[in-house]
Design a protein around this motif. Sequence first.
Motif, PDB file in Angstrom:
ATOM      1  N   ASP A  43      -4.028   6.219  -4.501  1.00  0.00           N
ATOM      2  CA  ASP A  43      -2.830   6.564  -3.754  1.00  0.00           C
ATOM      3  C   ASP A  43      -3.097   6.868  -2.279  1.00  0.00           C
ATOM      4  O   ASP A  43      -2.361   7.602  -1.636  1.00  0.00           O
ATOM      5  N   SER A  45      -2.875   5.752   1.425  1.00  0.00           N
ATOM      6  CA  SER A  45      -1.827   4.875   1.930  1.00  0.00           C
ATOM      7  C   SER A  45      -2.423   3.541   2.416  1.00  0.00           C
ATOM      8  O   SER A  45      -3.564   3.474   2.881  1.00  0.00           O
ATOM      9  N   THR A 227       1.987  15.516  -5.257  1.00  0.00           N
ATOM     10  CA  THR A 227       3.139  14.679  -4.913  1.00  0.00           C
ATOM     11  C   THR A 227       2.747  13.386  -4.184  1.00  0.00           C
ATOM     12  O   THR A 227       3.611  12.637  -3.730  1.00  0.00           O
ATOM     13  N   GLY A 228       1.471  13.113  -4.078  1.00  0.00           N
ATOM     14  CA  GLY A 228       0.994  11.828  -3.574  1.00  0.00           C
ATOM     15  C   GLY A 228       1.529  11.465  -2.206  1.00  0.00           C
ATOM     16  O   GLY A 228       1.561  12.296  -1.297  1.00  0.00           O
ATOM     17  N   GLN A 229       1.961  10.216  -2.071  1.00  0.00           N
ATOM     18  CA  GLN A 229       2.409   9.718  -0.769  1.00  0.00           C
ATOM     19  C   GLN A 229       3.600  10.493  -0.215  1.00  0.00           C
ATOM     20  O   GLN A 229       3.788  10.558   1.005  1.00  0.00           O
ATOM     21  N   THR A 256      -4.632  15.416  -9.675  1.00  0.00           N
ATOM     22  CA  THR A 256      -4.130  14.544  -8.614  1.00  0.00           C
ATOM     23  C   THR A 256      -5.118  13.414  -8.343  1.00  0.00           C
ATOM     24  O   THR A 256      -6.333  13.603  -8.453  1.00  0.00           O
ATOM     25  N   ARG A 257      -4.575  12.285  -7.955  1.00  0.00           N
ATOM     26  CA  ARG A 257      -5.471  11.155  -7.665  1.00  0.00           C
ATOM     27  C   ARG A 257      -6.197  11.362  -6.336  1.00  0.00           C
ATOM     28  O   ARG A 257      -7.187  10.705  -6.065  1.00  0.00           O
ATOM     29  N   GLY A 259      -5.216  10.940  -3.122  1.00  0.00           N
ATOM     30  CA  GLY A 259      -4.928  10.137  -1.938  1.00  0.00           C
ATOM     31  C   GLY A 259      -4.437  10.925  -0.737  1.00  0.00           C
ATOM     32  O   GLY A 259      -4.721  10.558   0.402  1.00  0.00           O
ATOM     33  N   VAL A 260      -3.716  12.016  -0.990  1.00  0.00           N
ATOM     34  CA  VAL A 260      -3.183  12.809   0.122  1.00  0.00           C
ATOM     35  C   VAL A 260      -4.313  13.358   0.988  1.00  0.00           C
ATOM     36  O   VAL A 260      -4.248  13.322   2.224  1.00  0.00           O
ATOM     37  N   SER A 263      -5.430  10.650   3.157  1.00  0.00           N
ATOM     38  CA  SER A 263      -4.470   9.962   4.038  1.00  0.00           C
ATOM     39  C   SER A 263      -3.931  10.827   5.168  1.00  0.00           C
ATOM     40  O   SER A 263      -3.543  10.314   6.213  1.00  0.00           O
TER      41      SER A 263
END
Length: 298
Positions: A43, A45, A227-229, A256-257, A259-260, A263
């Motif tokens: 995740d 971006s 909440t990711g992206q 959580t994956r 990605g936040v 990113s």
Amino acid sequence: MAFESLSDKLQNIFKNLRKKGKLTEEDVKSALKEVKLALLEADVSFKVVKSFMKDVQDRAVGADVMNGLNPGQMVIKIVSDELTSLMGSEMVDLKLNPQTSMTVIMMMGLNGAGKTTTSAKLAAKLKSRGYRPLLAGLDIYRPAAVKQLQVNAEKIGIDVYWDDKHEFLPPDIAKNAVGYAQQNGYNIVILDTAGRLQIDKDMMDELHEIKEKVTVDDSILVVDAMTGQDAVNVASAFEEKVGIDGVILTKLDGDTRGGVALSIRATVGKPILYVGMGEKLDDLQQFYPDRMASRILG
Ligand code: GDP
């Protein structure tokens, strides 16, 4: 655990590279393609992944990886360096004034992000560093929020300022809280502002007005890593509308994956200062990009 899947995938890719010893350009290319997929699945971006891959590829070519003694190791080092730099390289802390003067920290975020809990966690951390923090409850719309702040504050021995007579709006409560702090020997005020369910003009206007009434040293956005992206979009909106100095990423103990974390800096241009690693009031950790990169790469 956060990053579990990304971590597994990257470790696997690197294990295969190491096993090969001698690498062809094709091996490196296909490994990097797998890295790209792993980041997208975590995740991170798309734009960030694209520019990350370009940096890695440029360096891999520039470093003459294929002619090196240990090409696999070099590719791994480059990915590790670039992951660290994606998160900002250096640890960044709050801008705190000397203890002899006042520091005002404004905590912002959507409801449920972890703002109230994190305000208390931060107060406890600053108290342990020798500061005298005062928490200020500015969420006049949800009486339970001030109550929750008081319950947490009591556990860590921190005082809470709030408008018990329901006379003022948040910008004036903030001003009064800072005045109270100045008169009573506190040297940090942490403003626990009101969130909303989503990005909302009233909330942004209110945060603006608070900044007009008091000198805010640190505008800190609290976002939920789960909440990711969306978290990245929320951060961009706050940066654009109010201005933020840094981010605290909560619930990184969850599934959580991740990605936040990778990113936010590249997208919003603001550092992650701390991460929330649990519900307990001592579950707040300073964010070190290099340690996070090592954790991901195993
Ligand atoms: P607010 O609405 O933004 O003030 O959010 P709260 O502080 O009330 O937090 C919402 C929920 O998230 C609560 O149940 C907290 O205990 C929980 N929470 C906050 N930070 C963390 C964290 O770092 N990890 C975990 N697991 N839960 C957290």
